[in-house]
Design an enzyme around this catalytic site. Structure first.
Site, short mmCIF file in Angstrom:
data_model
loop_
_atom_site.label_atom_id
_atom_site.label_comp_id
_atom_site.label_asym_id
_atom_site.label_seq_id
_atom_site.Cartn_x
_atom_site.Cartn_y
_atom_site.Cartn_z
N ARG A 72 -0.68 -6.26 16.39
CA ARG A 72 -0.25 -4.94 15.94
C ARG A 72 -1.41 -3.93 16.06
NH1 ARG A 72 2.38 -6.41 10.28
NH2 ARG A 72 0.91 -8.14 10.48
N THR A 101 0.85 -1.19 0.00
CA THR A 101 0.00 0.00 0.00
C THR A 101 0.88 1.24 0.00
OG1 THR A 101 -1.65 -1.21 1.23
CG2 THR A 101 -1.85 1.18 1.27
N GLU A 147 -3.92 -4.95 -3.10
CA GLU A 147 -4.62 -6.12 -2.56
C GLU A 147 -5.63 -5.64 -1.52
OE1 GLU A 147 -4.12 -6.75 0.77
OE2 GLU A 147 -2.57 -5.19 0.97
N CYS A 202 -3.21 -2.59 9.20
CA CYS A 202 -3.58 -1.76 8.04
C CYS A 202 -4.35 -0.50 8.37
CB CYS A 202 -4.39 -2.60 7.06
SG CYS A 202 -3.41 -3.88 6.29
C1 UDX Z 1 -8.16 -4.81 6.62
C2 UDX Z 1 -9.06 -4.72 5.38
O1 UDX Z 1 -10.32 -5.35 5.65
C3 UDX Z 1 -8.40 -5.36 4.17
O2 UDX Z 1 -9.21 -5.19 3.02
C4 UDX Z 1 -7.05 -4.67 3.95
O3 UDX Z 1 -6.37 -5.22 2.85
C5 UDX Z 1 -6.20 -4.80 5.21
O4 UDX Z 1 -6.89 -4.23 6.33
P1 UDX Z 1 -7.56 -6.65 8.48
O5 UDX Z 1 -6.61 -5.64 9.06
O6 UDX Z 1 -7.15 -8.05 8.34
O7 UDX Z 1 -8.02 -6.17 7.00
O8 UDX Z 1 -8.84 -6.60 9.43
P2 UDX Z 1 -10.41 -6.36 9.33
O9 UDX Z 1 -11.11 -7.65 9.43
O10 UDX Z 1 -10.77 -5.48 8.21
O11 UDX Z 1 -10.63 -5.56 10.73
C6 UDX Z 1 -9.89 -4.38 11.02
C7 UDX Z 1 -10.23 -3.86 12.39
O12 UDX Z 1 -11.52 -3.28 12.43
C8 UDX Z 1 -10.23 -4.90 13.51
O13 UDX Z 1 -9.60 -4.35 14.67
C9 UDX Z 1 -11.68 -5.17 13.78
O14 UDX Z 1 -11.94 -5.58 15.11
C10 UDX Z 1 -12.28 -3.80 13.51
N1 UDX Z 1 -13.70 -3.85 13.12
C11 UDX Z 1 -14.05 -4.42 11.93
C12 UDX Z 1 -14.66 -3.27 13.96
O15 UDX Z 1 -14.36 -2.75 15.04
N2 UDX Z 1 -15.97 -3.30 13.55
C13 UDX Z 1 -16.37 -3.86 12.37
O16 UDX Z 1 -17.58 -3.82 12.08
C14 UDX Z 1 -15.38 -4.45 11.54
#
Ligand code: UDX
Length: 444
Positions: A334, A121, A154, A267
């Protein structure tokens, strides 16, 4: 197609294994010799469902290999994906030194014009910088070779990365000439042949912006519902039903409307911060994202504020914290919101009794004063209060009556809404559930 992946971390390894699975010849290169040795022996260094199987299959079929040498990896390939880290600098802007180093390495070692593809990214207009780095190096070597630069972001989630890569919601390819577009189309053809999804072909800058815009939008969606959760608590309404009903509107959708402790992970926090910087560098003040960050910080301090409200002083209390990982299904901590909760409790002089089903090994030397518990029951037993920081299923399975038996004071801070607030109240617990009407402070 012969493909080289530079940087076999989470994104790079998943991409390498998935491209091999699609039938391409893939070599992964990384500067970490221990990682290369492990991967060459078929050992995947982190947990990601389905990844081990496709890495093993790729190695066995001879379509996937790993090396620590760029000179071995780069000559002979048609495309090089840059998947190196873009860590935060002190000021919150992304550090692109590894990206530049990868580009220089391609220019030095490629024996033919290749497509250099950004998968890490990166800020909008990094493609131009890569093109410049490639040209400068080619000039320095007197080869005059011209490589094409492509952006192919991605969108994979940890814990779902293989599925997200092989069956994505969309494929985004940004390139500034037809030849590069045709090459990327060939790379993705085997995927598109079995999985029908939108294929967005655009220019490099637009593709770069799609990635930051997508992550920043999702993070903003989370902050929005967390703000609504605060209003629900004050107004005596139920955020879960608000989110469900909003989600029935196809224009809104229910995903990423779960109120909780705020977003964490490798991320969202980094990308939102980076996008604010990128916009500022271009001359735009992205105030909306600064507010997204502010609400996220506030969400992470909600448990300590609720504990103070329900218990008066937290000092000298024992508090069970259930969950450390930034989300269920991973041992990644992280930017995990649980870390902020633990720091707040320690700063207040409470003793933390911490449980997580898979992530405790991540804090071996950190916080010697935090009691690491092998089970949720061990953490709860004798604690004055509990804070749920990660919504693992095993916590949902704990009955409120059992909580009441184990806790010394019946104080529950359910920051991930894993328990039914009515059942908590029926069990005699004094509970604060995120986005639910505030209960009166009970006389303990
Ligand atoms: C994210 C993006 O979804 C993905 O497309 C990108 O490429 C990388 O970052 P990821 O970091 O694996 O992926 O986690 P994700 O499942 O998206 O959740 C991110 C954070 O948001 C988590 O801490 C989760 O607990 C929080 N979250 C997610 C909420 O608090 N509420 C929600 O409704 C959804």
């Amino acid at each position: 197609m012969r493909i080289c992946i530079i940087g076999v971390g989470h994104v790079g390894l998943v991409s390498a294994a998935c491209f091999a699975e699609l039938g391409h010849d893939v070599v992964g290169v990384d500067d970490d010799p221990a990682k290369i040795a492990a991967l060459s022996a078929g050992e995947v260094p982190f947990y990601e469902p389905g990844l081990q199987d496709i890495v093993s299959a790729g190695l066995e079929a001879g379509r996937l290999s790993f090396t620590g040498s760029h000179a071995e990896a780069i000559p002979g390939v048609d495309a090089v994906f840059i998947c190196v880290g873009t860590p935060r600098r002190e000021d919150g802007a992304p550090n692109l030194a590894y990206v530049q180093r990868a580009a220089a390495s391609v220019a030095q070692l490629a024996d033919r014009p290749v497509a250099v593809i950004e998968k890490s990214t990166v800020p909008v207009r990094t493609g131009e910088r890569i093109k410049q780095a490639l040209a400068l190096q080619a000039q320095a070597q007197g080869t005059g070779m011209i490589h094409r630069v492509v952006s192919n972001p991605e969108f994979l989630r940890e814990g779902n990365a293989v599925e997200d890569t092989l069956r994505p919601d969309r494929v985004v390819v940004g390139a500034d000439d037809e030849h590069a577009h045709a090459l990327l189309r060939d790379i993705y053809e085997p995927l598109l042949a079995v999985h029908d999804c939108p294929y967005v072909a655009t220019d490099v800058r637009t593709a770069e912006l799609i990635k930051h815009s997508s992550n920043a939008f999702l993070a903003t969606k989370i902050s929005f519902i967390n703000a609504v959760a605060r209003i629900c608590e004050l107004a005596g309404a139920d955020v879960q039903t608000v989110a469900d009903a909003m989600g029935h509107d196809a224009r809104i959708g229910r995903a990423f409307l779960n109120a909780g402790l705020g977003y964490g992970g490798s991320c969202f926090p980094k990308d939102v911060e980076a996008f604010i910087h990128i916009a500022a560098d271009l001359g735009y003040d992205f105030g909306l994202l600064r507010e997204t960050e502010r609400i996220n910080r506030e969400a992470k301090s909600w448990p300590i504020a609720e504990l103070r409200r329900l218990m008066w002083n937290v000092t000298d209390k024992e508090v069970a914290v259930l969950g450390l990982a930034f989300k269920p299904g991973t041992d990644d901590i992280r930017d995990a919101p649980a870390i902020d909760v633990i720091e707040d409790l320690r700063a207040e002089g409470a003793t933390v009794r911490l449980h997580d089903p898979v992530a405790l090994h991540q804090i071996s030397d950190r916080w010697p004063d935090v009691v690491r518990c092998a089970s949720a029951e061990e953490a709860l037993e004798g604690a004055h209060a509990v804070v749920v920081a990660t919504e693992w299923d095993e916590y949902r399975a704990i009955r409120p009556e059992r909580l009441a038996e184990l806790l010394t004071y019946p104080v529950v801070i359910d920051a991930r809404a894993v328990w039914d607030p009515v059942a908590l109240a029926d069990a005699g617990l004094s509970a604060a559930t995120v986005g639910q009407p505030r209960t009166e402070v009970s006389v303990l």
